[in-house]
Design a protein around this motif. Sequence first.
Motif, PDB file in Angstrom:
ATOM      1  N   GLU A 188     -14.150  -0.474  -2.131  1.00  0.00           N
ATOM      2  CA  GLU A 188     -14.138  -0.865  -0.854  1.00  0.00           C
ATOM      3  C   GLU A 188     -13.074   0.009   0.030  1.00  0.00           C
ATOM      4  O   GLU A 188     -13.602   0.517   1.138  1.00  0.00           O
ATOM      5  CB  GLU A 188     -13.706  -2.388  -0.686  1.00  0.00           C
ATOM      6  N   LEU A 189     -12.037   0.462  -0.736  1.00  0.00           N
ATOM      7  CA  LEU A 189     -10.894   1.045   0.056  1.00  0.00           C
ATOM      8  C   LEU A 189     -11.579   2.650   0.442  1.00  0.00           C
ATOM      9  O   LEU A 189     -11.571   3.243   1.388  1.00  0.00           O
ATOM     10  CB  LEU A 189      -9.599   1.303  -0.518  1.00  0.00           C
ATOM     11  N   ASP A 190     -12.250   3.179  -0.692  1.00  0.00           N
ATOM     12  CA  ASP A 190     -12.890   4.517  -0.613  1.00  0.00           C
ATOM     13  C   ASP A 190     -14.006   4.601   0.505  1.00  0.00           C
ATOM     14  O   ASP A 190     -13.946   5.521   1.483  1.00  0.00           O
ATOM     15  CB  ASP A 190     -13.264   4.903  -1.872  1.00  0.00           C
ATOM     16  N   SER A 191     -14.631   3.533   0.784  1.00  0.00           N
ATOM     17  CA  SER A 191     -15.663   3.279   1.687  1.00  0.00           C
ATOM     18  C   SER A 191     -14.884   3.446   2.904  1.00  0.00           C
ATOM     19  O   SER A 191     -15.361   3.946   3.919  1.00  0.00           O
ATOM     20  CB  SER A 191     -16.471   2.278   1.498  1.00  0.00           C
ATOM     21  N   ILE A 192     -14.047   2.465   3.247  1.00  0.00           N
ATOM     22  CA  ILE A 192     -13.183   2.409   4.542  1.00  0.00           C
ATOM     23  C   ILE A 192     -12.750   3.791   4.827  1.00  0.00           C
ATOM     24  O   ILE A 192     -12.937   4.404   6.040  1.00  0.00           O
ATOM     25  CB  ILE A 192     -12.251   1.197   4.561  1.00  0.00           C
ATOM     26  N   ALA A 193     -12.176   4.415   3.762  1.00  0.00           N
ATOM     27  CA  ALA A 193     -11.426   5.991   4.168  1.00  0.00           C
ATOM     28  C   ALA A 193     -12.336   6.864   4.529  1.00  0.00           C
ATOM     29  O   ALA A 193     -12.018   7.678   5.318  1.00  0.00           O
ATOM     30  CB  ALA A 193     -10.733   6.179   2.743  1.00  0.00           C
ATOM     31  N   ARG A 244     -10.576 -11.404   2.399  1.00  0.00           N
ATOM     32  CA  ARG A 244     -11.998 -12.019   2.061  1.00  0.00           C
ATOM     33  C   ARG A 244     -12.022 -12.040   0.641  1.00  0.00           C
ATOM     34  O   ARG A 244     -12.524 -13.168   0.128  1.00  0.00           O
ATOM     35  CB  ARG A 244     -13.164 -11.252   2.630  1.00  0.00           C
ATOM     36  N   MET A 245     -11.432 -10.995  -0.115  1.00  0.00           N
ATOM     37  CA  MET A 245     -11.759 -11.027  -1.385  1.00  0.00           C
ATOM     38  C   MET A 245     -10.536 -11.826  -2.182  1.00  0.00           C
ATOM     39  O   MET A 245     -10.478 -12.308  -3.541  1.00  0.00           O
ATOM     40  CB  MET A 245     -11.589  -9.653  -2.204  1.00  0.00           C
ATOM     41  N   ASN A 246      -9.709 -12.360  -1.370  1.00  0.00           N
ATOM     42  CA  ASN A 246      -8.319 -12.826  -1.934  1.00  0.00           C
ATOM     43  C   ASN A 246      -7.572 -11.979  -2.968  1.00  0.00           C
ATOM     44  O   ASN A 246      -7.354 -12.630  -4.104  1.00  0.00           O
ATOM     45  CB  ASN A 246      -8.669 -14.384  -2.419  1.00  0.00           C
ATOM     46  N   HIS A 247      -7.689 -10.811  -2.778  1.00  0.00           N
ATOM     47  CA  HIS A 247      -7.175  -9.713  -3.797  1.00  0.00           C
ATOM     48  C   HIS A 247      -6.358  -9.004  -2.906  1.00  0.00           C
ATOM     49  O   HIS A 247      -7.002  -7.889  -2.121  1.00  0.00           O
ATOM     50  CB  HIS A 247      -8.177  -9.395  -4.720  1.00  0.00           C
ATOM     51  N   HIS A 248      -5.218  -8.698  -2.930  1.00  0.00           N
ATOM     52  CA  HIS A 248      -4.471  -7.883  -1.974  1.00  0.00           C
ATOM     53  C   HIS A 248      -3.637  -6.828  -2.768  1.00  0.00           C
ATOM     54  O   HIS A 248      -3.053  -6.788  -3.827  1.00  0.00           O
ATOM     55  CB  HIS A 248      -3.183  -8.777  -1.332  1.00  0.00           C
ATOM     56  N   PRO A 249      -3.692  -5.460  -1.954  1.00  0.00           N
ATOM     57  CA  PRO A 249      -3.042  -4.278  -2.526  1.00  0.00           C
ATOM     58  C   PRO A 249      -1.614  -4.329  -2.255  1.00  0.00           C
ATOM     59  O   PRO A 249      -1.073  -5.083  -1.571  1.00  0.00           O
ATOM     60  CB  PRO A 249      -3.669  -3.203  -1.703  1.00  0.00           C
ATOM     61  N   GLU A 250      -1.064  -3.704  -3.136  1.00  0.00           N
ATOM     62  CA  GLU A 250       0.413  -2.915  -2.839  1.00  0.00           C
ATOM     63  C   GLU A 250       0.110  -1.662  -2.341  1.00  0.00           C
ATOM     64  O   GLU A 250      -0.616  -0.795  -2.898  1.00  0.00           O
ATOM     65  CB  GLU A 250       1.333  -2.772  -4.300  1.00  0.00           C
ATOM     66  N   TRP A 251       0.752  -1.548  -1.187  1.00  0.00           N
ATOM     67  CA  TRP A 251       0.739  -0.342  -0.263  1.00  0.00           C
ATOM     68  C   TRP A 251       1.978  -0.067   0.511  1.00  0.00           C
ATOM     69  O   TRP A 251       3.032  -0.771   0.555  1.00  0.00           O
ATOM     70  CB  TRP A 251      -0.817  -0.215   0.318  1.00  0.00           C
ATOM     71  N   PHE A 252       1.904   1.123   0.753  1.00  0.00           N
ATOM     72  CA  PHE A 252       2.869   1.853   1.430  1.00  0.00           C
ATOM     73  C   PHE A 252       2.591   2.997   2.355  1.00  0.00           C
ATOM     74  O   PHE A 252       1.525   3.555   2.236  1.00  0.00           O
ATOM     75  CB  PHE A 252       3.912   2.745   0.432  1.00  0.00           C
ATOM     76  N   ASN A 253       3.130   2.984   3.476  1.00  0.00           N
ATOM     77  CA  ASN A 253       2.582   3.779   4.723  1.00  0.00           C
ATOM     78  C   ASN A 253       3.669   4.423   5.265  1.00  0.00           C
ATOM     79  O   ASN A 253       4.602   3.904   5.518  1.00  0.00           O
ATOM     80  CB  ASN A 253       1.774   3.020   5.733  1.00  0.00           C
ATOM     81  N   VAL A 254       3.404   5.903   5.402  1.00  0.00           N
ATOM     82  CA  VAL A 254       4.440   6.647   6.330  1.00  0.00           C
ATOM     83  C   VAL A 254       3.543   7.565   7.198  1.00  0.00           C
ATOM     84  O   VAL A 254       2.748   8.518   6.558  1.00  0.00           O
ATOM     85  CB  VAL A 254       5.464   7.397   5.688  1.00  0.00           C
ATOM     86  N   TYR A 255       3.649   7.540   8.536  1.00  0.00           N
ATOM     87  CA  TYR A 255       2.917   8.414   9.328  1.00  0.00           C
ATOM     88  C   TYR A 255       1.168   8.116   8.835  1.00  0.00           C
ATOM     89  O   TYR A 255       0.779   7.388   9.066  1.00  0.00           O
ATOM     90  CB  TYR A 255       3.293   9.693   9.378  1.00  0.00           C
ATOM     91  N   ALA A 270      -8.486  -2.461   8.496  1.00  0.00           N
ATOM     92  CA  ALA A 270      -9.916  -2.470   7.944  1.00  0.00           C
ATOM     93  C   ALA A 270      -9.670  -3.337   6.430  1.00  0.00           C
ATOM     94  O   ALA A 270     -10.585  -4.100   6.097  1.00  0.00           O
ATOM     95  CB  ALA A 270     -10.707  -1.534   8.223  1.00  0.00           C
ATOM     96  N   ALA A 271      -8.925  -2.622   5.633  1.00  0.00           N
ATOM     97  CA  ALA A 271      -8.703  -3.034   4.226  1.00  0.00           C
ATOM     98  C   ALA A 271      -8.064  -4.493   4.042  1.00  0.00           C
ATOM     99  O   ALA A 271      -8.499  -5.131   3.122  1.00  0.00           O
ATOM    100  CB  ALA A 271      -7.701  -1.870   3.849  1.00  0.00           C
ATOM    101  N   ALA A 272      -7.334  -4.561   5.317  1.00  0.00           N
ATOM    102  CA  ALA A 272      -6.633  -6.003   5.105  1.00  0.00           C
ATOM    103  C   ALA A 272      -7.560  -7.252   5.147  1.00  0.00           C
ATOM    104  O   ALA A 272      -7.583  -8.117   4.535  1.00  0.00           O
ATOM    105  CB  ALA A 272      -5.267  -6.082   6.176  1.00  0.00           C
ATOM    106  N   ALA A 273      -8.876  -7.105   6.006  1.00  0.00           N
ATOM    107  CA  ALA A 273      -9.639  -7.981   6.227  1.00  0.00           C
ATOM    108  C   ALA A 273     -10.346  -8.076   4.812  1.00  0.00           C
ATOM    109  O   ALA A 273     -10.753  -9.149   4.520  1.00  0.00           O
ATOM    110  CB  ALA A 273     -10.456  -7.591   7.429  1.00  0.00           C
ATOM    111  N   ILE A 274     -10.776  -7.176   4.295  1.00  0.00           N
ATOM    112  CA  ILE A 274     -11.371  -7.098   3.382  1.00  0.00           C
ATOM    113  C   ILE A 274     -10.904  -7.712   2.004  1.00  0.00           C
ATOM    114  O   ILE A 274     -11.316  -8.607   1.371  1.00  0.00           O
ATOM    115  CB  ILE A 274     -12.141  -5.744   2.566  1.00  0.00           C
ATOM    116  N   ALA A 275      -9.422  -7.190   1.910  1.00  0.00           N
ATOM    117  CA  ALA A 275      -8.496  -7.851   1.049  1.00  0.00           C
ATOM    118  C   ALA A 275      -8.414  -9.262   1.155  1.00  0.00           C
ATOM    119  O   ALA A 275      -8.456 -10.066   0.181  1.00  0.00           O
ATOM    120  CB  ALA A 275      -7.163  -7.261   0.982  1.00  0.00           C
TER     121      ALA A 275
END
Length: 98
Positions: free
Chosen positions: A89-94, A53-64, A46-51
């Motif tokens: 936006e990320l807080d809203s999604i979370a 659209r904003m043409n602004h992308h997070p640095e992120w890391f995921n484990v489980y 969900a965050a990827a779609a918003i990022a």
Amino acid sequence: MRPAKLTEQELEAALAALPGWTVRQQKLHREYQFAGFPLAFGFMAAAAAIAERMNHHPEWFNVYNRVVVDLTTHDAGGVTRLDVELAKELDSIAGRMA
């Protein structure tokens, strides 16, 4: 044209409105924890779609069930209003994934 880097006062005001966010290495930083991998992955999708659209992308890391996010505007040399907007936006999604 990209927005300018926030002043220290603007950054402090932004952080006051972003519970859970801190500044690390001149980046907005937050760690999210979800009930499991599907929710963490759903958050990222969900965050990827918003990022995009904003043409602004997070640095992120995921484990489980954990997603670590850092936001900065590289060409401005630090945190800008775009990072603050994306953090909200990320807080809203979370919040919807809880």
